[in-house]
Design an enzyme around this catalytic site. Structure first.
Site, PDB file in Angstrom:
ATOM      1  N   HIS A   1       3.618  -2.920   6.874  1.00 60.62           N
ATOM      2  CA  HIS A   1       2.476  -2.056   6.562  1.00 60.62           C
ATOM      3  C   HIS A   1       2.345  -0.927   7.577  1.00 60.62           C
ATOM      4  O   HIS A   1       3.063  -0.880   8.573  1.00 60.62           O
ATOM      5  CB  HIS A   1       1.172  -2.878   6.585  1.00 60.62           C
ATOM      6  CG  HIS A   1       0.987  -3.756   5.400  1.00 60.62           C
ATOM      7  ND1 HIS A   1       0.218  -3.394   4.315  1.00 60.62           N
ATOM      8  CD2 HIS A   1       1.454  -4.990   5.130  1.00 60.62           C
ATOM      9  CE1 HIS A   1       0.237  -4.373   3.422  1.00 60.62           C
ATOM     10  NE2 HIS A   1       0.982  -5.354   3.888  1.00 60.62           N
TER      11      HIS A   1
ATOM     12  N   GLU B   1       2.368  -4.206  11.375  1.00 55.44           N
ATOM     13  CA  GLU B   1       1.664  -2.928  11.260  1.00 55.44           C
ATOM     14  C   GLU B   1       2.288  -1.869  12.162  1.00 55.44           C
ATOM     15  O   GLU B   1       2.606  -2.135  13.317  1.00 55.44           O
ATOM     16  CB  GLU B   1       0.187  -3.092  11.635  1.00 55.44           C
ATOM     17  CG  GLU B   1      -0.591  -4.031  10.716  1.00 55.44           C
ATOM     18  CD  GLU B   1      -1.000  -3.381   9.403  1.00 55.44           C
ATOM     19  OE1 GLU B   1      -0.705  -2.174   9.204  1.00 55.44           O
ATOM     20  OE2 GLU B   1      -1.613  -4.080   8.565  1.00 55.44           O
TER      21      GLU B   1
ATOM     22  N   HIS C   1       0.871  -1.181   0.000  1.00 53.75           N
ATOM     23  CA  HIS C   1       0.000   0.000   0.000  1.00 53.75           C
ATOM     24  C   HIS C   1       0.906   1.228   0.000  1.00 53.75           C
ATOM     25  O   HIS C   1       1.571   1.512   1.001  1.00 53.75           O
ATOM     26  CB  HIS C   1      -0.911  -0.024   1.222  1.00 53.75           C
ATOM     27  CG  HIS C   1      -1.825  -1.206   1.253  1.00 53.75           C
ATOM     28  ND1 HIS C   1      -2.190  -1.841   2.417  1.00 53.75           N
ATOM     29  CD2 HIS C   1      -2.438  -1.888   0.238  1.00 53.75           C
ATOM     30  CE1 HIS C   1      -2.994  -2.847   2.136  1.00 53.75           C
ATOM     31  NE2 HIS C   1      -3.151  -2.894   0.825  1.00 53.75           N
TER      32      HIS C   1
ATOM     33  N   GLU D   1       1.574   3.925   2.747  1.00 53.57           N
ATOM     34  CA  GLU D   1       2.150   3.469   4.018  1.00 53.57           C
ATOM     35  C   GLU D   1       3.669   3.584   3.944  1.00 53.57           C
ATOM     36  O   GLU D   1       4.399   2.600   3.959  1.00 53.57           O
ATOM     37  CB  GLU D   1       1.667   2.047   4.308  1.00 53.57           C
ATOM     38  CG  GLU D   1       0.144   1.999   4.488  1.00 53.57           C
ATOM     39  CD  GLU D   1      -0.448   0.595   4.463  1.00 53.57           C
ATOM     40  OE1 GLU D   1       0.332  -0.388   4.514  1.00 53.57           O
ATOM     41  OE2 GLU D   1      -1.678   0.485   4.388  1.00 53.57           O
TER      42      GLU D   1
END
Length: 375
Positions: free
Chosen positions: A259, A335, A166, A169
């Site tokens: 991410h 994350e 993504h 990010e």
């Protein structure tokens, strides 16, 4: 007064900019997609003048909860990014800044430019233990590149790292940079020990097209790459297609997919407990990794995160699930926050590029804790 986003990763739409006390903006959608959240733009104005900006239409953005408790990133020199106190009313994000210099930049998170990406690859390939490999071409004609760190040997564990599926990010590539720099430091004992037992295959930017275009979540064709791992195609998702082919050719013993999370103000991991191939061995590896990371850094926690998948119910279009299932290996989605780490807050900088880099180094400590148990 002038506002521009005509540069690498720029994204903003000017609705009103004739009064520094009432600048109204909106974010452009990813190409051929309804996703939008990433912004990056420059403002030129009068020094010492207070400028009040309002980014609108956020109730329909990709993650409206991502604006709650969020403070905008700003920089005068594009090197040091600080936070500007911001207020979200459910649809608009409002923030004010009295300019110290005539030009200031604002972004959703510290940008990681395509030029820096190319510099990272070029610098790394000059290290004796690193090889730069071309995997294929993106839809916009950019190189999809991989760094191979360590001397390849069938007896060594094969550890894969991907970042920035993504593109908005950007913290993911900052984290990957921290990992790469530590692995290439021949005076670092953790790196030397790891490279005795493993080879690292690192794709620091899975989505260079989306990164340059200023996208939040998709590639040039508006495709969310992290939903393409079951059936990637050259027409829609060549980035995943090339990486998955390389994984099949080389093999995978461990996989980390880096991410950023818009809403949760914590660092956390999401495992593959829902894949059909999940076993007591994989559960043990997950536990060892998390415990080692908890000991390595206070930036990590295991209380807040995503709900765990029920057995056999994992979404196998997601990278970590697909790779964990295909290679019966330890596979984590890692994350990091766009906001701050609420367990260790920094009001001035929030979660920052520097903290991402350090977290990348710390991930290698946890990797070392499991490397001898991967097979």
């Amino acid at each position: 007064m002038h506002i521009s986003s005509q540069f690498d990763s720029g994204n903003i739409r000017v609705i009103q900019a004739d009064d520094p006390n009432n600048i109204v903006l909106a974010i452009n959608k990813d190409n051929q997609s309804d996703f939008y959240q990433w912004f990056h733009f420059g403002l030129r104005g009068e020094v010492n003048q207070l400028h009040t900006l309002r980014i609108t239409e956020l109730a329909k953005s990709a993650y409206p909860k991502g604006w709650e408790g969020y403070n905008v990133c700003a920089s005068y020199d594009r090197q040091t990014w600080f936070r500007v106190e911001s207020e979200f009313d459910g649809d608009s994000l409002t923030f004010s800044l009295a300019l110290e210099h005539a030009q200031v930049y604002f972004a959703y998170f510290t940008p990681y430019s395509y030029e820096r990406h190319l510099d990272l690859l070029s610098d790394a390939q000059c290290a004796a233990q690193c090889e730069l490999r071309f995997l294929g071409e993106t839809l916009d004609g950019r190189d999809l590149s991989m760094l191979v760190i360590g001397e390849e040997d069938d007896a060594k564990r094969k550890i894969w790292i991907t970042a920035r599926q993504h593109p908005g990010e950007s913290m993911a590539e900052w984290c990957a940079e921290g990992m790469i720099n530590r692995l290439l430091d021949d005076q670092d004992g953790v790196a030397r020990a790891l490279l005795n037992d493993a080879v690292f295959y690192i794709v620091p930017n899975m989505n260079p097209d989306g990164s340059v275009r200023g996208h939040l979540r998709t590639n040039a064709a508006g495709i969310n790459l992290n939903r393409e791992w079951a059936t990637p195609s050259l027409e829609k998702s060549p980035e995943v297609y090339y990486v998955l082919n390389a994984m099949r050719e080389i093999g995978v013993d461990m996989y980390l997919d880096l991410h950023g999370d818009e809403a949760l103000p914590y660092n956390f991991v999401a495992g593959s407990e829902g894949i059909p191939a999940y076993s007591a061995h994989l559960a043990d590896l997950e536990s060892r990794f998390k415990q080692a990371l908890l000991q390595a850094t206070p930036e990590f926690q295991d209380e807040y995160g995503y709900a765990k998948d029920a057995p056999g119910q994992a979404n196998l279009t997601i990278a970590s699930n697909a790779v964990g299932q295909a290679f019966t290996c330890l596979a984590y989605t890692v994350e990091m926050p766009f906001k701050d780490n609420n367990n260790l807050p920094d009001p001035l900088f929030g979660w920052s590029a520097q903290r991402c880099q350090q977290f990348g180094e710390d991930l290698l400590v946890a990797t070392r804790a499991v490397v001898s148990h991967l097979r």
